[in-house]
Structures are given as C-alpha cells and as structure tokens.
Design an enzyme around this catalytic site. Structure first.
Site, PDB file in Angstrom:
ATOM      1  N   SER A  67      -0.588  -0.678  -0.091  1.00  0.00           N
ATOM      2  CA  SER A  67      -1.422   0.417   0.425  1.00  0.00           C
ATOM      3  C   SER A  67      -0.964   1.747  -0.151  1.00  0.00           C
ATOM      4  O   SER A  67       0.059   1.835  -0.836  1.00  0.00           O
ATOM      5  CB  SER A  67      -1.339   0.468   1.961  1.00  0.00           C
ATOM      6  N   SER A  69       0.029   4.479   1.513  1.00  0.00           N
ATOM      7  CA  SER A  69       0.722   5.324   2.481  1.00  0.00           C
ATOM      8  C   SER A  69       1.929   6.048   1.900  1.00  0.00           C
ATOM      9  O   SER A  69       2.407   7.015   2.479  1.00  0.00           O
ATOM     10  CB  SER A  69       1.161   4.498   3.698  1.00  0.00           C
ATOM     11  N   LYS A 124       8.352   2.615   4.306  1.00  0.00           N
ATOM     12  CA  LYS A 124       8.190   4.029   4.655  1.00  0.00           C
ATOM     13  C   LYS A 124       9.484   4.763   4.316  1.00  0.00           C
ATOM     14  O   LYS A 124      10.482   4.167   3.938  1.00  0.00           O
ATOM     15  CB  LYS A 124       7.899   4.205   6.153  1.00  0.00           C
ATOM     16  N   SER A 227      -1.089   7.691   6.608  1.00  0.00           N
ATOM     17  CA  SER A 227      -0.008   6.741   6.861  1.00  0.00           C
ATOM     18  C   SER A 227       0.062   6.397   8.338  1.00  0.00           C
ATOM     19  O   SER A 227       0.150   7.288   9.191  1.00  0.00           O
ATOM     20  CB  SER A 227       1.330   7.330   6.400  1.00  0.00           C
TER      21      SER A 227
END
Length: 262
Positions: A67, A69, A124, A227
């Site tokens: 993704s 994010s 992250k 995100s």
C-alpha cells in the site's frame, strides 16, 4: 496463510525423513539398493529448508510493500529486507523474544503483526516508545512536549494519479525522513477503533493525544493523511514486532530505488 508455520512444518517433516534415512534405513538396505523416492526427495530438501528457515527466522526476511501508507519513503511494489535480530532474537512461529538485543527507536521503520489481525504484516514508522506522550494536533507532531522539526521540501508527484502532495522533511530520532501532508485533509481522526489501552488516548477535532503504555509502540505512516495507523487502531505490542526494515532490494517499475532508506 502463516508462512512461518508452513516452513516450520516442512522443516520438521524433511528433518525426520533425513534422520530416518541417515541413521536407520541405510543400514537395512542391501548394498546399491536406492532409497524410496519420497524418502530421497524429502531428505535432500532438508538442508535447503534448514538454511531458508534459519535465515528467515533469525537473520533477514523479505517483504513486499502492498500500500501507499509509507510514501514517499516506500512505494507500492518495493521489495524490502527486514532485519530480524536488531530488536532481539525471537522463537519462530511463537514470536517470543528469548534474547533481548535492542528496542525500537523513534524514527525506525518497523514491520509488525497488525494488532487487530496478527495474520497480517504491517509496516510503519515508530513515533512513540513506551512512556512517551505523543500528540498529533493540526498535523503537527509533538513528543513529550517538544514539537518535532518539520521543513517544507517541495512537492511529491503521484505518478499513478498525476497529482502533487506537499512534501516535508521531518527529524525524528537520529535521522531525517520525508513525509507527505495534505493541506485539505481533515485534522481529526475518522473511524477510530476500540483497542487495548484506548483510555490512554484523547481525540479532538484537532487530532489525538496518547500516552504510550509499557511494552507498546505508537506508529504512523509517512503518508500521514493516507495511513491507517496507531491513531486509528492503537498501539503495537512488543510481541507483535517482526523487525526493522532497512533495504529495498528490488522494484519492477524502478530499478533505481534499490538501496537503503531512512
């Protein structure tokens, strides 16, 4: 699919076949008599699976970014490597730490099992460590009462949709990294989930304030307004940590992306 569990089961099966052939079956066969095909193949795969299992479980593991994010640091389609021992050696499958070697630091890009569904791996950036007071209000990050330094750094072009996002450079921890902040996106956090230690966070129209519990971490994506992270689903427990991402080893669309990143 739990690939670690599947790999472990394959290791056990091939190890049993290898040991049975090596210490028992060979002694009972007539000279020159071949092993059954299933024993021969299983035993021959054992060394290969053992090497893969050790490398993947204790040294380094590959992942693919699914993704956006973490744009602009990591793009969709990046293949990355994750250091499995920098945060301590863990038992495969159980993911229980047995040798503590270090802890995640602010600014690290970390892979972990999604707290709401541990079968999924997320990536992250670590923003808050245990005991930190993290505030993200009006799109400005403050940690323990000190605002994190952010400077404008031009614009970022999203080539898939051909539009620009404001790009910034943020100094978090010992290094700097780029991030995206959309000026027209709302500051509040929509669709907050019910998560453990939810009472440690306060949500307002300006954003969120949280105190990070012991044994947990507060993480956010570098693409701040695109995100789903600790602002939405809560803290990452230590037992969910997989490792620290540190290298892009391939990208089909852009070979120039190969290399390390902050």
């Amino acid at each position: 699919m739990n690939f670690a569990l599947i790999l472990f089961l394959l290791l056990v099966v091939t190890a049993v076949l290898w040991a049975a052939d090596r210490f028992f079956a060979r002694k009972r066969r007539a000279p020159g008599e071949p092993s059954p095909w299933w024993v021969e193949y299983g035993a021959s795969f054992f060394p290969v699976i053992l090497i893969v299992f050790v490398l993947r479980s204790f040294i380094v593991e590959p992942f693919k970014i699914p993704s956006g994010s973490m744009i602009p640091t990591l793009l969709v389609g990046d293949f990355i490597l994750v250091n499995k021992w920098t945060y301590g050696i863990r038992l495969p499958v159980l993911n229980k730490k047995i040798v503590p070697l270090g802890d995640p630091q602010r600014g690290d890009v970390m892979v972990f099992r999604y707290p709401a569904d541990p079968s999924l791996d997320y990536i992250k950036r670590v923003v808050g460590v245990p005991g930190d007071r993290v505030e993200y209000l009006n799109k400005r990050l403050t940690i323990n009462g000190e605002e994190v330094s952010v400077q404008r750094d031009g614009d970022y072009l999203h080539t898939d949709r051909m539009y620009y996002s404001p790009r910034y450079v943020e100094k978090l921890g010992e290094s700097q990294h780029q991030l995206l902040i959309e000026n027209d996106a709302p500051a509040y956090v929509p669709q907050v989930m019910d998560f453990p230690f939810r009472d440690q966070c306060t949500y307002t129209s300006a954003g969120v304030r949280c105190t990070v519990p012991e044994g947990h971490y507060f993480v956010m994506g570098d693409n701040r307004d695109a995100s789903s992270d600790s602002r939405v689903w809560g803290f990452v427990p230590d037992e969910n940590i997989v490792g620290r991402a540190f290298f892009i080893w391939f990208n089909f669309s852009d070979m120039k992306r190969i290399g390390g990143f902050n």
